[in-house]
Design a protein around this motif. Structure first.
Motif, PDB file in Angstrom:
ATOM      1  N   ASN B 114       0.847  -1.190   0.000  1.00 37.95           N
ATOM      2  CA  ASN B 114       0.000   0.000   0.000  1.00 37.95           C
ATOM      3  C   ASN B 114       0.882   1.238   0.000  1.00 37.95           C
ATOM      4  O   ASN B 114       1.118   1.878   1.026  1.00 37.95           O
ATOM      5  N   VAL B 115       1.387   1.526  -1.201  1.00 39.20           N
ATOM      6  CA  VAL B 115       2.360   2.605  -1.323  1.00 39.20           C
ATOM      7  C   VAL B 115       1.768   3.939  -0.870  1.00 39.20           C
ATOM      8  O   VAL B 115       2.431   4.739  -0.204  1.00 39.20           O
ATOM      9  N   HIS B 116       0.500   4.173  -1.188  1.00 46.70           N
ATOM     10  CA  HIS B 116      -0.160   5.399  -0.747  1.00 46.70           C
ATOM     11  C   HIS B 116      -0.042   5.564   0.756  1.00 46.70           C
ATOM     12  O   HIS B 116       0.384   6.587   1.267  1.00 46.70           O
ATOM     13  N   LEU B 117      -0.424   4.509   1.449  1.00 47.19           N
ATOM     14  CA  LEU B 117      -0.377   4.558   2.903  1.00 47.19           C
ATOM     15  C   LEU B 117       1.047   4.775   3.389  1.00 47.19           C
ATOM     16  O   LEU B 117       1.309   5.579   4.289  1.00 47.19           O
ATOM     17  N   ALA B 118       1.982   4.040   2.767  1.00 49.62           N
ATOM     18  CA  ALA B 118       3.388   4.180   3.152  1.00 49.62           C
ATOM     19  C   ALA B 118       3.840   5.622   3.001  1.00 49.62           C
ATOM     20  O   ALA B 118       4.446   6.203   3.899  1.00 49.62           O
ATOM     21  N   HIS B 119       3.513   6.213   1.872  1.00 48.62           N
ATOM     22  CA  HIS B 119       3.934   7.573   1.613  1.00 48.62           C
ATOM     23  C   HIS B 119       3.376   8.543   2.640  1.00 48.62           C
ATOM     24  O   HIS B 119       4.084   9.388   3.188  1.00 48.62           O
ATOM     25  N   VAL B 120       2.085   8.389   2.903  1.00 48.34           N
ATOM     26  CA  VAL B 120       1.457   9.296   3.859  1.00 48.34           C
ATOM     27  C   VAL B 120       2.036   9.089   5.253  1.00 48.34           C
ATOM     28  O   VAL B 120       2.370  10.040   5.949  1.00 48.34           O
ATOM     29  N   ALA B 121       2.184   7.808   5.630  1.00 52.27           N
ATOM     30  CA  ALA B 121       2.636   7.525   6.988  1.00 52.27           C
ATOM     31  C   ALA B 121       4.085   7.926   7.200  1.00 52.27           C
ATOM     32  O   ALA B 121       4.446   8.452   8.250  1.00 52.27           O
ATOM     33  N   GLN B 122       4.932   7.677   6.199  1.00 53.19           N
ATOM     34  CA  GLN B 122       6.371   7.905   6.396  1.00 53.19           C
ATOM     35  C   GLN B 122       6.791   9.341   6.088  1.00 53.19           C
ATOM     36  O   GLN B 122       7.714   9.865   6.696  1.00 53.19           O
ATOM     37  N   SER B 183      13.774   4.999   3.743  1.00 54.38           N
ATOM     38  CA  SER B 183      14.865   4.969   2.780  1.00 54.38           C
ATOM     39  C   SER B 183      14.413   4.312   1.474  1.00 54.38           C
ATOM     40  O   SER B 183      14.731   4.778   0.382  1.00 54.38           O
ATOM     41  N   TRP B 184      13.637   3.244   1.632  1.00 58.74           N
ATOM     42  CA  TRP B 184      13.119   2.534   0.447  1.00 58.74           C
ATOM     43  C   TRP B 184      12.208   3.455  -0.367  1.00 58.74           C
ATOM     44  O   TRP B 184      12.275   3.510  -1.589  1.00 58.74           O
ATOM     45  N   LEU B 185      11.376   4.228   0.340  1.00 56.57           N
ATOM     46  CA  LEU B 185      10.454   5.135  -0.344  1.00 56.57           C
ATOM     47  C   LEU B 185      11.213   6.232  -1.064  1.00 56.57           C
ATOM     48  O   LEU B 185      10.947   6.540  -2.232  1.00 56.57           O
ATOM     49  N   ILE B 186      12.167   6.844  -0.352  1.00 55.01           N
ATOM     50  CA  ILE B 186      12.903   7.975  -0.938  1.00 55.01           C
ATOM     51  C   ILE B 186      13.747   7.505  -2.120  1.00 55.01           C
ATOM     52  O   ILE B 186      13.954   8.247  -3.082  1.00 55.01           O
ATOM     53  N   SER B 187      14.195   6.244  -2.062  1.00 50.91           N
ATOM     54  CA  SER B 187      15.003   5.712  -3.171  1.00 50.91           C
ATOM     55  C   SER B 187      14.165   5.571  -4.433  1.00 50.91           C
ATOM     56  O   SER B 187      14.693   5.322  -5.517  1.00 50.91           O
ATOM     57  N   GLY B 188      12.855   5.660  -4.289  1.00 52.33           N
ATOM     58  CA  GLY B 188      11.983   5.488  -5.447  1.00 52.33           C
ATOM     59  C   GLY B 188      11.512   4.052  -5.570  1.00 52.33           C
ATOM     60  O   GLY B 188      11.089   3.624  -6.637  1.00 52.33           O
ATOM     61  N   ARG B 189      11.623   3.300  -4.458  1.00 53.69           N
ATOM     62  CA  ARG B 189      11.150   1.903  -4.404  1.00 53.69           C
ATOM     63  C   ARG B 189      11.781   1.065  -5.517  1.00 53.69           C
ATOM     64  O   ARG B 189      11.088   0.371  -6.269  1.00 53.69           O
ATOM     65  N   SER B 192      12.890  -4.515  -3.541  1.00 51.97           N
ATOM     66  CA  SER B 192      11.781  -5.061  -2.755  1.00 51.97           C
ATOM     67  C   SER B 192      11.973  -4.742  -1.280  1.00 51.97           C
ATOM     68  O   SER B 192      13.025  -5.035  -0.697  1.00 51.97           O
ATOM     69  N   LEU B 193      10.958  -4.169  -0.686  1.00 56.87           N
ATOM     70  CA  LEU B 193      11.055  -3.846   0.733  1.00 56.87           C
ATOM     71  C   LEU B 193      10.929  -5.105   1.585  1.00 56.87           C
ATOM     72  O   LEU B 193      11.706  -5.326   2.517  1.00 56.87           O
ATOM     73  N   SER B 194       9.973  -5.951   1.215  1.00 56.63           N
ATOM     74  CA  SER B 194       9.708  -7.134   2.045  1.00 56.63           C
ATOM     75  C   SER B 194      10.922  -8.067   2.094  1.00 56.63           C
ATOM     76  O   SER B 194      11.113  -8.801   3.066  1.00 56.63           O
TER      77      SER B 194
END
Lengths: 209, 209, 209, 209
Positions: B114-122, B183-189, B192-194
Motif C-alpha cells: 500500500n504505497v499510498h499509505l506508506a507515503h502518507v505515513a512515512q 529509505s526505500w520510499l525515498i530511493s523510489g522503491r 523489494s522492501l519485504s
DNA sequence: CATGAATGAGTGTTCATTCAT
DNA sequence: AATGAATGAACACTCATTCAT
C-alpha cells in the motif's frame, strides 16, 4: 564604485569582505535556529528570523535564495559540524566497536547538549516540503555513510560477523538512534539521553539473542 | 427499539443509515489518502480532497471536525487495521523470534503493498503540527507496545538474553524498521522492501558481533 | 401511511389544519425571538432556530420564504400586538395629553416587561440588511402614524399649540423615546425604564423653556 | 524630471515619513467611507475597499488591525471632526438657546453635506457586532455629553426651566434629531434636512403645549 | 407535511517575496 | 549592501437553502 563606497571599504579594512558576508550569514542562521526551536516551524516567519537577527526582512534575501534555503543551509552547517566532530574523534587505530560506540555517544551527547538543534533536527525540520526533505536526505547522507564505513571496517577486521548487508544495517543503526532521540525529546527530556548510549550499543553489537 | 426494527437493521445492515454514513466517511478518507500521497501535504487542500471524493466541500465538515481531523482519522483507521492484522497473525504459541519476524514481515509487506499509505505515513504525516504529531504518537503507541510485549515474552522464555531494557530496545527496533521503509520510499522503491525483512531480523536477533 | 402516523393524526384531531399550521408558525417565531435575544443576530443560524423550535431545518422553509422573512414576520407580529394594545388603551374620550402619556407608558412598560423583545427590536434587528430595514420601517409606520394622529388631535382640540409640523414632531417623539430605551438597554437595565415616562412626557409637553 | 514634477516635489517637500503614512491611512478611510456608503455594510469586502483605495489587500493590514478596526477608526475620525466643529462654533458667550440651535444646525447641515458619512453613520454602522457597537457608543459619548453640558448651562442661567433631568433630556434631544436624519435618508432625501432645524429647536424649546 | 443530509458560494487574513530608495 | 513598505496569491470553514425520501 564611488569614493564613498571606497571609503567604507577602507573602514572595514580589518575584516575582509568575505568574512563580513560570512558574519551576517551566520547571524541569520543562528537566528533561524533559535526562532525555529522557540516558536516551532509554523511560527517561524521570515520576518521573525530577520528581527531576531537584527536585519531587515529584505536582507535575508541577499544571503539566501528563499525561506527553504535558510533551513537547508542551517541543517548543512550544523550537520557538517557534527560529522567533522565525528571524524576528529574517531582515531585511525580505533576498532570498529570503539568507533561505533563513539558515534553513538557523540550523537546522543551532541543533541543532548544542544536542545535547540535537537528540536529543530528531530521535530521541526521534518514538517517540511518534499523538496526540503530530499535536501535533508543529502545532508544526512555523509553521516550515514560514515556509519557504513565503520561497519565495513568491522567486517574486514573480523570484529563484526560476515553476511551482514552494510546498506541495511546502517539504516537500522541510524534509524534506531534517531527514534531514541525523538522519543527522549517528546517525553520532555525527563531522563538522560547520553546514558542510553550503553544500552544502544549493547543491542547493536550483540542483538537480542 | 422493537424486535422488528432490530430485525430490519440486521437485514439492511449493508445499507442502513449508519452504514451509508460510514460509507461516505470512508469515501472521504480514501480520497484523502490518495490526494495526500499524490500531491503531498501542502498540495492537499480540503477542496481537492472533496473533489476526489466526489462530495461538496461542506460535506467534509459533516464527517470531520476540521482538516487536521481528517489526517488523524486516516492514521487511526489505517494503523488500527495494521495492529489488528498483527494481532491476528501472531499466534499464542509463537516464540518471540517468530513473533518478531512476523511483525517485521507484516510491517514491510503492508507498506509495500500500500504505497499510498506508506507515503502518507512515512513522509506526509510527519510534516504536521505539534498537536497532530501528538495524536500520531498516540496512534503509534499500541504498535510500539506490541513490540515491547514480544521482547518481554522473549526475555521471560529465555529466548532473548537478560539485561536488555525493553523500553530502549522497542525504540531501536521500531526506529530501525521505520528508517528502512523511509529509505526505500525515498530511493523510489527500486528494490523489494519485504525482502529486507530477513536481514533486518537477523540484525535484531544476533547484532553485529 | 402507517397506523402509527394515523394514531398521531388522531391525537391532533382536535386542532384544525389551519390552527396547526398557525401553531408551528408561531412556534418558529417564538423560537426565533428567543434565539436572537440569547445569541445575538450573528449567532442566530436558521438551524439553531429550527432546533429551538423542535423542527427540522427544512420545515422552516415551509412557513417562511427565507431567513429574513422570519425576522420581518417576527417584527410585524410583535409590533402589531403592540399597536393593538395602544389602540385598545387609548379611549375615544382621552385628551391628546392623556393619549400621548399612555403611548409613552405602554412603549416603556411593554419593552421593560419583555426584555427579549426589547433587545431584538432595539439592538439586534438593526444589524440587518437594507432590505430588512425597509421592512422594519414599514412595520413601524403604523405606530409613528398613531403618534401623528394624536398630535393632530391635540392641535385640533387646542390642547397643543399651533404651528407644529406633525410630520417632524412625530419623529422627534418617536426618536426620543427610542433613544431612551436603547440607552437603558445598553446600560444593562440598571434603572427602571417605565419610571422615565413622566420625565419624557414632561419634556414633550412643555419643552425646555 | 520635468519642471512640473519638480514643482510638485517642492510642494511636497515637507511630506515626512509620518505624513506619507498618514496619507495612506486617510486614503483607506476615505475609500472605506465611499464603499460602505455605496455598497452597504455587507457589500464592503476588505478587497473592495483596497481596490477603491488603490492599494493591495495586504496593505490594509499595515494600517488597520482588522476589518472592524477600519470602521471604528472611520467613526472616530469623522465624529472627532464633528465634535471639533461644534466646539469651535459654540462661543463662550452663547446662550444655551443659541448653543442648542447651533448644535442642531451643525448636526443636520454636516450630515446633509456629507451624504456618505450620513449613510454610514445612520444606517450601515448600526448593523455591526456588539463589540463594534460598544465602540460606537464610546465615540458618540462626547457628543451626548456636549448636549448635556448645554442643558445644564441653560438650567443654571435660568434660560431652561428647573426640574429637568439632563440625563434623560440629552437622550430625548439626541434621539429626536437622530430619527429625523434617518427618516430623511430613508425617504431618499427628498427634502432639505437643514431646513428641519428650526422646527426641531422650536419643539425642543417650547414643547407641545 | 416533514425531514436533515448535502450543497457550494463567499471572504478575512497571513506572510514569503520584491523593489524603489 | 541594506532597508521595510507594499504586494497579492492562497485557503479553511460557515451556513442559508434545496430536494430526495
Amino acid at each position: 564604485m564611488s569614493i564613498h563606497s571606497l571609503h567604507l571599504n577602507l573602514n572595514t579594512g580589518v575584516t575582509s569582505l568575505a568574512s563580513r558576508k560570512k558574519e551576517k550569514y551566520d547571524l541569520i542562521l543562528e537566528a533561524a535556529l533559535k526562532v525555529i526551536a522557540e516558536h516551532g516551524f509554523h511560527g517561524s516567519q521570515v520576518s521573525r528570523i530577520a528581527k531576531e537577527a537584527g536585519v531587515a526582512d529584505g536582507t535575508i534575501y541577499l544571503y539566501f535564495k528563499n525561506k527553504e534555503d535558510i533551513l537547508i543551509s542551517l541543517l548543512r552547517e550544523k550537520l557538517g559540524e557534527l560529522v567533522a566532530k565525528f571524524n576528529s574523534s574517531i582515531q585511525e587505530g580505533d576498532t570498529a566497536d570503539e568507533a561505533l560506540r563513539k558515534i553513538c555517544e557523540i550523537h546522543y551527547t551532541a543533541l543532548e547538549e544542544n536542545v535547540h538543534l535537537a528540536h529543530v533536527a528531530q521535530i521541526e525540520l521534518r514538517q517540511s516540503s518534499i523538496e526540503l526533505r530530499k535536501e535533508i536526505g543529502l545532508a544526512v547522507k555523509p553521516y550515514i555513510e560514515l556509519i557504513e564505513s565503520v561497519i565495513r571496517r568491522g567486517m574486514d577486521a573480523g570484529t563484526f560477523r560476515q553476511g551482514l548487508d552494510p546498506k541495511v544495517v546502517r539504516l537500522l543503526i541510524f534509524g534506531g538512534m534517531d527514534e531514541v532521540v525523538t522519543s527522549w525529546l517528546i517525553s520532555g527530556r525527563k531522563y538522560s539521553l547520553s546514558e542510553q548510549a550503553g544500552k544502544t550499543i549493547d543491542f547493536f553489537l550483540k542483538g537480542l539473542s
